[in-house]
Design a protein around this motif. Structure first.
Motif, PDB file in Angstrom:
ATOM      1  N   CYS A  72     -49.075  12.169   0.699  1.00 35.83           N
ATOM      2  CA  CYS A  72     -47.671  12.012   0.272  1.00 35.83           C
ATOM      3  C   CYS A  72     -46.981  13.366   0.130  1.00 35.83           C
ATOM      4  CB  CYS A  72     -47.600  11.243  -1.043  1.00 35.83           C
ATOM      5  SG  CYS A  72     -48.042   9.507  -0.864  1.00 35.83           S
ATOM      6  N   GLY A  73     -47.688  14.343  -0.394  1.00 30.32           N
ATOM      7  CA  GLY A  73     -47.121  15.685  -0.516  1.00 30.32           C
ATOM      8  C   GLY A  73     -46.830  16.308   0.832  1.00 30.32           C
ATOM      9  N   GLY A  74     -47.734  16.132   1.789  1.00 32.10           N
ATOM     10  CA  GLY A  74     -47.525  16.649   3.145  1.00 32.10           C
ATOM     11  C   GLY A  74     -46.336  15.998   3.821  1.00 32.10           C
ATOM     12  N   MET A  75     -46.202  14.677   3.648  1.00 31.40           N
ATOM     13  CA  MET A  75     -45.060  13.977   4.241  1.00 31.40           C
ATOM     14  C   MET A  75     -43.751  14.429   3.601  1.00 31.40           C
ATOM     15  SD  MET A  75     -46.747  10.172   4.748  1.00 31.40           S
ATOM     16  CE  MET A  75     -45.199   9.393   4.547  1.00 31.40           C
ATOM     17  N   ALA A  76     -43.745  14.623   2.301  1.00 26.50           N
ATOM     18  CA  ALA A  76     -42.535  15.078   1.611  1.00 26.50           C
ATOM     19  C   ALA A  76     -42.162  16.495   2.056  1.00 26.50           C
ATOM     20  CB  ALA A  76     -42.748  15.032   0.102  1.00 26.50           C
ATOM     21  N   TYR A  77     -43.170  17.342   2.260  1.00 26.94           N
ATOM     22  CA  TYR A  77     -42.913  18.718   2.691  1.00 26.94           C
ATOM     23  C   TYR A  77     -42.251  18.757   4.061  1.00 26.94           C
ATOM     24  CZ  TYR A  77     -43.710  23.583   3.901  1.00 26.94           C
ATOM     25  OH  TYR A  77     -43.523  24.878   4.287  1.00 26.94           O
ATOM     26  N   THR A  78     -42.687  17.870   4.975  1.00 27.15           N
ATOM     27  CA  THR A  78     -42.101  17.874   6.319  1.00 27.15           C
ATOM     28  C   THR A  78     -40.671  17.363   6.328  1.00 27.15           C
ATOM     29  OG1 THR A  78     -42.978  15.679   6.816  1.00 27.15           O
ATOM     30  CG2 THR A  78     -44.340  17.576   7.448  1.00 27.15           C
ATOM     31  N   LYS A  79     -40.265  16.635   5.298  1.00 25.72           N
ATOM     32  CA  LYS A  79     -38.911  16.098   5.243  1.00 25.72           C
ATOM     33  C   LYS A  79     -37.944  16.986   4.459  1.00 25.72           C
ATOM     34  CE  LYS A  79     -40.391  11.390   5.889  1.00 25.72           C
ATOM     35  NZ  LYS A  79     -40.388  10.028   5.434  1.00 25.72           N
ATOM     36  N   LEU A  80     -38.421  18.115   3.983  1.00 27.57           N
ATOM     37  CA  LEU A  80     -37.544  19.046   3.269  1.00 27.57           C
ATOM     38  C   LEU A  80     -36.483  19.592   4.210  1.00 27.57           C
ATOM     39  CD1 LEU A  80     -39.974  21.220   1.129  1.00 27.57           C
ATOM     40  CD2 LEU A  80     -38.283  19.612   0.293  1.00 27.57           C
ATOM     41  N   GLY A  81     -35.329  19.945   3.643  1.00 34.26           N
ATOM     42  CA  GLY A  81     -34.276  20.542   4.450  1.00 34.26           C
ATOM     43  C   GLY A  81     -34.718  21.877   5.011  1.00 34.26           C
ATOM     44  N   GLN A  82     -34.281  22.177   6.203  1.00 36.23           N
ATOM     45  CA  GLN A  82     -34.706  23.407   6.867  1.00 36.23           C
ATOM     46  C   GLN A  82     -33.976  24.628   6.330  1.00 36.23           C
ATOM     47  OE1 GLN A  82     -37.247  23.657   9.111  1.00 36.23           O
ATOM     48  NE2 GLN A  82     -37.599  21.553   8.497  1.00 36.23           N
ATOM     49  N   GLN A  83     -32.729  24.429   5.861  1.00 32.79           N
ATOM     50  CA  GLN A  83     -31.952  25.573   5.392  1.00 32.79           C
ATOM     51  C   GLN A  83     -31.359  25.234   4.037  1.00 32.79           C
ATOM     52  OE1 GLN A  83     -28.890  26.807   8.047  1.00 32.79           O
ATOM     53  NE2 GLN A  83     -28.495  28.676   6.951  1.00 32.79           N
ATOM     54  N   GLU A  84     -32.089  25.555   3.000  1.00 26.11           N
ATOM     55  CA  GLU A  84     -31.631  25.250   1.656  1.00 26.11           C
ATOM     56  C   GLU A  84     -30.545  26.222   1.203  1.00 26.11           C
ATOM     57  OE1 GLU A  84     -32.533  22.638  -0.292  1.00 26.11           O
ATOM     58  OE2 GLU A  84     -33.660  21.919   1.421  1.00 26.11           O
ATOM     59  N   ASP A  85     -30.659  27.479   1.577  1.00 28.55           N
ATOM     60  CA  ASP A  85     -29.687  28.484   1.174  1.00 28.55           C
ATOM     61  C   ASP A  85     -28.756  28.783   2.344  1.00 28.55           C
ATOM     62  OD1 ASP A  85     -30.898  28.735  -1.315  1.00 28.55           O
ATOM     63  OD2 ASP A  85     -32.341  30.177  -0.540  1.00 28.55           O
ATOM     64  N   PRO A  86     -27.475  28.882   2.088  1.00 24.12           N
ATOM     65  CA  PRO A  86     -26.548  29.190   3.180  1.00 24.12           C
ATOM     66  C   PRO A  86     -26.707  30.631   3.642  1.00 24.12           C
ATOM     67  CG  PRO A  86     -25.393  29.223   1.103  1.00 24.12           C
ATOM     68  CD  PRO A  86     -26.788  28.749   0.812  1.00 24.12           C
TER      69      PRO A  86
END
Length: 137
Positions: free
Chosen positions: A35-49
């Motif tokens: 579940c942690g691995g799946m959640a990590y892959t769905k994180l946004g690619q660019q959190e900071d502008p």
């Protein structure tokens, strides 16, 4: 570890359960990792502008002058005038024989556009009285 209440033995709770049932513990660990691995892959690619670098370079030519004359008559007066602006974060100057190179870095501003801020810098540079024969580039 266990307490005896009357004739019953009270168990050690979750820790004892995990020790006695290792298969369940391993299954829970694997489920958490998946579940942690799946959640990590769905994180946004660019959190900071991305913040653009707001820097400019000013090159002023003063043919035939020594480095000390260039600094005294060209670099220092321009530096003093530009540093009057509150939007300027940093000024780096290099004075060589016949040429002054200045890197100007602005603070990010939310109130004015980039062009308005650079127009103020240009106006300050135009106010400086430079010796005859100098050219701004």
């Amino acid at each position: 570890m266990s307490k005896q209440v009357g004739n019953e033995v009270e168990k050690g709770g979750l820790a004892q359960f995990c020790v006695e049932h290792r298969e369940v513990s391993w299954l829970a660990l694997i489920a958490v990792l998946v579940c942690g691995g799946m959640a990590y892959t769905k994180l946004g690619q660019q959190e900071d502008p991305t913040i653009p670098q707001r820097t400019a370079m000013l090159v002023t030519q003063f043919p035939g002058a020594t480095a000390s004359k260039v600094e005294e008559l060209v670099s220092k007066p321009i530096e003093r005038k530009i540093s009057e602006l509150k939007s300027i974060e940093e000024i780096k100057t290099t004075s060589r024989p016949g040429i002054s190179t200045m890197t100007i870095k602005q603070l990010p501003s939310s109130t004015a556009t980039i062009d308005q801020e650079w127009d103020k810098v240009r106006a300050k540079i135009q106010e400086v009285q430079l010796p005859e024969g100098t050219r701004r580039g």
